[in-house]
Write a protein that holds these residues in place. Sequence first.
Motif, short mmCIF file in Angstrom:
data_model
loop_
_atom_site.label_atom_id
_atom_site.label_comp_id
_atom_site.label_asym_id
_atom_site.label_seq_id
_atom_site.Cartn_x
_atom_site.Cartn_y
_atom_site.Cartn_z
N TYR A 135 0.81 -1.21 0.00
CA TYR A 135 0.00 0.00 0.00
C TYR A 135 0.85 1.26 0.00
O TYR A 135 0.34 2.34 -0.30
N ILE A 177 -0.19 8.20 3.46
CA ILE A 177 -0.18 8.07 2.00
C ILE A 177 0.53 9.26 1.36
O ILE A 177 1.22 9.12 0.35
N PRO A 230 -1.73 2.76 -2.87
CA PRO A 230 -2.71 2.86 -1.78
C PRO A 230 -4.16 2.83 -2.24
O PRO A 230 -5.07 3.02 -1.43
#
Length: 360
Positions: free
Chosen positions: A168, A201, A172
């Motif tokens: 991720y 992120i 993501p």
Amino acid sequence: MATAWKDKLNRDTVSEFAQSIKSVYGVFDVDGFMKSTMEDWETLELMARGRRITENMRKFLPADYKEAISIMNQVIVISDDFFKMCFPTFVELYGTDEQNWDISMEAMELYTQYSSSEFAVRPFIINHEERMMAQMYVWSKHDNEHVRRLSSEGCRPALPWGVALAKYKKDPSPILPILEELKADTSEYVRKSVANNLNDISKTHPDLIAELAKKWHGKHKHTDWIIKHGCRTLLKKGNHDVLMIFGLGNADAVNVSGFALSDTAIPFGGDITFSFEIEAKEDTKVRLEYGMDFMKANGKQNRKIFQISEISMKAGQKKSYSKNHSLADVSVRKHYPGVHAVTLIVNGTERGTLEFEVKS
């Protein structure tokens, strides 16, 4: 002095916990559990103590996982708070196989309402990504705020103290439907998690988060708070797109004068004070920060950004600031003698740098 968390897991409290298990599971071997658990106890830190307790719960509870979970579901309700972390860990260690999937999902949903299952879900995500993320999405719609928070916190790419979700960090996108579902959540507890996920992120996909923030901004007050907090790293880095979203993109709307240090040299562990004045050339919003370039042990500098304030100003308005910064050692930062520097930052743009020496 407050009692350290690890010291709350001591012989007396562990014994009380064992008795709470016995109150539900009458044949529980308290003496055997205590002897096995307390071996070399004083050498163990908090997480190791919790794991030791969990391992011995497995050893002294029924071998059948479903039966053990059934007992634990009753014990968690009556156990002291500082033992509740052991319950999600039990699932993480012993419940990831296919035959126990439904039992483990129900257990984590329950346990997270007493002690977050954010670490426990991660091996499920790593080994069964699509199935687990589908479950996380279902949890994002749950009535209980703790379960909704788990759906976000458990899939953070870089959860502190948790196993990193390397996939991720690269992509993501599987996380985004969950964050979309929670972007205006009524619970501050949940909103903080969503913001922290966005911030994770942003460190690897800044353009994605800038675009998401632009899309979400202005739709709901809860969402606006989430994206502001979730973009905190990008704001500190002076990301122009993000600054523009929050009306902070015009660095030239403010004049800076009188930027000065109280001293050019301070003793090791001392304080440095700097001052300055700003004047708005037009109605504008202003984000004031400063970068402190610390000397490291290797003789190189490393910058840390600190926020001073964020205000709205009218044309012609002036405002003076004086800021004190301590260079005493703290738990998260060790200081070294040498040349340091303070840089004033206005709306993401550097507006002056001043050096000073920390003497040994």
